[in-house]
Write a protein that holds these residues in place. Structure first.
Motif, PDB file in Angstrom:
ATOM      1  N   THR A 138       0.842  -1.200   0.000  1.00  0.00           N
ATOM      2  CA  THR A 138       0.000   0.000   0.000  1.00  0.00           C
ATOM      3  C   THR A 138       0.876   1.248   0.000  1.00  0.00           C
ATOM      4  N   PRO A 139       0.362   2.363  -0.503  1.00  0.00           N
ATOM      5  CA  PRO A 139       1.160   3.593  -0.498  1.00  0.00           C
ATOM      6  C   PRO A 139       1.477   4.048   0.921  1.00  0.00           C
ATOM      7  N   VAL A 140       2.563   4.763   1.057  1.00  0.00           N
ATOM      8  CA  VAL A 140       2.919   5.383   2.336  1.00  0.00           C
ATOM      9  C   VAL A 140       2.342   6.794   2.327  1.00  0.00           C
ATOM     10  N   TYR A 141       1.466   7.064   3.296  1.00  0.00           N
ATOM     11  CA  TYR A 141       0.831   8.376   3.380  1.00  0.00           C
ATOM     12  C   TYR A 141       1.432   9.139   4.556  1.00  0.00           C
ATOM     13  N   PRO A 142       2.370  10.045   4.297  1.00  0.00           N
ATOM     14  CA  PRO A 142       2.977  10.792   5.409  1.00  0.00           C
ATOM     15  C   PRO A 142       2.003  11.776   6.025  1.00  0.00           C
ATOM     16  N   ILE A 143       2.326  12.191   7.238  1.00  0.00           N
ATOM     17  CA  ILE A 143       1.536  13.208   7.913  1.00  0.00           C
ATOM     18  C   ILE A 143       1.649  14.512   7.115  1.00  0.00           C
ATOM     19  N   SER A 144       0.668  15.387   7.240  1.00  0.00           N
ATOM     20  CA  SER A 144       0.704  16.631   6.466  1.00  0.00           C
ATOM     21  C   SER A 144       1.887  17.494   6.903  1.00  0.00           C
ATOM     22  N   PRO A 145       2.437  18.309   5.981  1.00  0.00           N
ATOM     23  CA  PRO A 145       3.563  19.181   6.359  1.00  0.00           C
ATOM     24  C   PRO A 145       3.230  20.098   7.536  1.00  0.00           C
ATOM     25  N   PHE A 146       1.987  20.606   7.588  1.00  0.00           N
ATOM     26  CA  PHE A 146       1.603  21.485   8.700  1.00  0.00           C
ATOM     27  C   PHE A 146       1.703  20.740  10.034  1.00  0.00           C
ATOM     28  N   THR A 147       1.100  19.533  10.101  1.00  0.00           N
ATOM     29  CA  THR A 147       1.147  18.751  11.335  1.00  0.00           C
ATOM     30  C   THR A 147       2.573  18.334  11.656  1.00  0.00           C
ATOM     31  N   GLN A 148       3.346  18.001  10.627  1.00  0.00           N
ATOM     32  CA  GLN A 148       4.742  17.610  10.830  1.00  0.00           C
ATOM     33  C   GLN A 148       5.529  18.724  11.503  1.00  0.00           C
ATOM     34  N   ASN A 149       5.381  19.950  11.020  1.00  0.00           N
ATOM     35  CA  ASN A 149       6.134  21.068  11.583  1.00  0.00           C
ATOM     36  C   ASN A 149       5.588  21.501  12.938  1.00  0.00           C
ATOM     37  N   LEU A 150       4.249  21.429  13.113  1.00  0.00           N
ATOM     38  CA  LEU A 150       3.672  21.752  14.408  1.00  0.00           C
ATOM     39  C   LEU A 150       4.166  20.767  15.472  1.00  0.00           C
ATOM     40  N   THR A 151       4.236  19.494  15.097  1.00  0.00           N
ATOM     41  CA  THR A 151       4.723  18.480  16.040  1.00  0.00           C
ATOM     42  C   THR A 151       6.196  18.660  16.333  1.00  0.00           C
ATOM     43  N   ARG A 152       6.955  19.146  15.369  1.00  0.00           N
ATOM     44  CA  ARG A 152       8.371  19.420  15.605  1.00  0.00           C
ATOM     45  C   ARG A 152       8.548  20.403  16.763  1.00  0.00           C
ATOM     46  N   VAL A 153       7.673  21.412  16.812  1.00  0.00           N
ATOM     47  CA  VAL A 153       7.709  22.375  17.916  1.00  0.00           C
ATOM     48  C   VAL A 153       7.202  21.718  19.199  1.00  0.00           C
ATOM     49  N   PHE A 154       6.097  20.994  19.087  1.00  0.00           N
ATOM     50  CA  PHE A 154       5.486  20.371  20.266  1.00  0.00           C
ATOM     51  C   PHE A 154       6.448  19.439  20.972  1.00  0.00           C
ATOM     52  N   LYS A 155       7.108  18.552  20.244  1.00  0.00           N
ATOM     53  CA  LYS A 155       7.967  17.562  20.894  1.00  0.00           C
ATOM     54  C   LYS A 155       9.232  18.188  21.478  1.00  0.00           C
ATOM     55  N   SER A 156       9.531  19.410  21.083  1.00  0.00           N
ATOM     56  CA  SER A 156      10.700  20.091  21.644  1.00  0.00           C
ATOM     57  C   SER A 156      10.350  20.961  22.845  1.00  0.00           C
ATOM     58  N   CYS A 157       9.080  21.373  22.941  1.00  0.00           N
ATOM     59  CA  CYS A 157       8.709  22.364  23.954  1.00  0.00           C
ATOM     60  C   CYS A 157       7.643  21.906  24.931  1.00  0.00           C
ATOM     61  N   SER A 158       7.004  20.778  24.701  1.00  0.00           N
ATOM     62  CA  SER A 158       5.855  20.405  25.528  1.00  0.00           C
ATOM     63  C   SER A 158       6.277  20.073  26.954  1.00  0.00           C
ATOM     64  N   THR A 159       5.348  20.266  27.869  1.00  0.00           N
ATOM     65  CA  THR A 159       5.558  19.830  29.242  1.00  0.00           C
ATOM     66  C   THR A 159       5.393  18.317  29.307  1.00  0.00           C
ATOM     67  N   THR A 160       5.803  17.727  30.422  1.00  0.00           N
ATOM     68  CA  THR A 160       5.644  16.281  30.583  1.00  0.00           C
ATOM     69  C   THR A 160       4.180  15.884  30.515  1.00  0.00           C
ATOM     70  N   ALA A 161       3.305  16.643  31.172  1.00  0.00           N
ATOM     71  CA  ALA A 161       1.881  16.308  31.168  1.00  0.00           C
ATOM     72  C   ALA A 161       1.315  16.333  29.752  1.00  0.00           C
ATOM     73  N   CYS A 162       1.647  17.345  28.982  1.00  0.00           N
ATOM     74  CA  CYS A 162       1.140  17.432  27.608  1.00  0.00           C
ATOM     75  C   CYS A 162       1.684  16.289  26.752  1.00  0.00           C
ATOM     76  N   SER A 163       2.937  15.941  26.963  1.00  0.00           N
ATOM     77  CA  SER A 163       3.527  14.819  26.228  1.00  0.00           C
ATOM     78  C   SER A 163       2.801  13.524  26.534  1.00  0.00           C
ATOM     79  N   LEU A 164       2.452  13.330  27.797  1.00  0.00           N
ATOM     80  CA  LEU A 164       1.775  12.093  28.195  1.00  0.00           C
ATOM     81  C   LEU A 164       0.352  12.036  27.637  1.00  0.00           C
ATOM     82  N   ILE A 165      -0.328  13.168  27.570  1.00  0.00           N
ATOM     83  CA  ILE A 165      -1.679  13.189  26.996  1.00  0.00           C
ATOM     84  C   ILE A 165      -1.621  12.869  25.507  1.00  0.00           C
ATOM     85  N   PHE A 166      -0.652  13.433  24.812  1.00  0.00           N
ATOM     86  CA  PHE A 166      -0.451  13.080  23.401  1.00  0.00           C
ATOM     87  C   PHE A 166      -0.223  11.575  23.258  1.00  0.00           C
TER      88      PHE A 166
END
Length: 304
Positions: A138-166
């Motif tokens: 099956t084709p590989v469907y990557p995450i959208s560029p917007f979500t990819q870049n938003l997550t790049r910020v999130f995983k670098s800056c999130s608190t522990t609680a926010c990381s655990l909820i994700f």
């Protein structure tokens, strides 16, 4: 889809090291190596589904009723591949969040040792999903560029609680669906084995994340609680948008906009999402991760 009763949520904080040592013992007894424990050479079985039809995004919509069995099974196959694609992305994010969590904690503690054990599990899950994708064709469907870049910020800056909820949002929704998949004899044996391994190992990951989130919320100050509740709402909205890549529809010869409209309007689909998130919603309410806005966003996303 049988709905199992949800047990009451415990409010007591457990000792962090006791939880970790227990999970380490379970990991020693019940861990898998997909390279050896999955029969990758076995052929797919003609007529078997790659995903239970009731969990396909267009199930019981007008488009679904127009499709013949072959096209329905093809959509299920492509959606299972898309879920494997997003699963790899998710596992990579979780591994980075776990590494941030333990970065400045005592390296000899059971809590850190278990986090490293979980990271090893997630590495194997990622390679397992990648191998499944390659075999299924099956084709590989990557995450959208917007979500990819938003997550790049999130995983670098999130608190522990926010990381655990994700972590819990992605793990528990998919886990609910996989628990319906691996016992289903209509489904391809390879898919059943991959989902069985994932369910067994993710159960302890969920337990680890829940216990740590309970502790983080109990110890959080007012500003962190407000931030966590704001992020909880946004995570629900982002997850619902990313869960099924809309490019699966034109990939199966289905009009993208018509399919999106029918999937979003489908009461069956909303019920699937509500059921998949039900246990998590009860838990997040219990630990105080929702405010009125977060509840509205999760309702709009179909998660409650």
């Amino acid at each position: 889809m049988k709905q199992l009763p949800i047990p009451p949520v415990s409010t007591a904080l457990k000792d962090r090291e006791e939880v970790a040592e227990r999970l380490l013992r379970v990991s020693l007894r019940r861990s898998f190596d997909p390279e050896r424990d999955v029969d990758w050479d076995a052929p797919f079985v003609a007529g078997k589904w790659f995903w239970p039809p009731e969990l396909v995004s267009l199930y019981d919509t007008p488009i679904w009723r127009e499709m013949d069995e072959e096209r329905r099974q093809r959509l299920a196959q492509v959606e299972s591949g898309a879920l494997a694609s997003i699963g790899i992305w998710f596992e990579v994010v979780v591994m980075q969040l776990l590494l941030r969590h333990i970065y400045d904690r005592p390296v000899t503690s059971g809590h850190v040792r278990y986090a490293l054990t979980e990271i090893a599990d997630e590495c194997r899950h990622s390679t397992m999903f990648a191998r499944f994708l390659a075999k299924s064709g099956t084709p590989v469907y990557p995450i959208s560029p917007f979500t990819q870049n938003l997550t790049r910020v999130f995983k670098s800056c999130s608190t522990t609680a926010c990381s655990l909820i994700f972590t819990l949002l992605c793990e528990e929704v998919i886990d609910w669906m996989q628990r319906l998949t691996f016992p289903d004899e209509r489904v391809q044996p390879l898919v059943r084995e991959v989902t069985r391994i994932h369910v067994v190992e993710e159960a302890r990951h969920v337990h680890y994340a829940r216990e740590e989130l309970r502790r983080q919320m109990a110890e959080a100050g007012r500003w962190e609680l407000r931030l966590t509740r704001t992020v909880t709402g946004e995570l629900g909205r982002a997850f619902a948008r990313s869960f099924v890549n809309p490019e699966v529809y034109p990939g199966c010869g289905i009009d993208r906009q018509r399919a999106l409209a029918q999937s979003r309007a489908s009461e069956h689909r909303r019920e699937v999402l509500r059921r998949s998130a039900r246990r998590l919603v009860v838990f997040l309410e219990d630990v105080g991760a929702f405010d009125p806005r977060a509840r509205r966003l999760w309702c709009a996303a179909g998660l409650r």
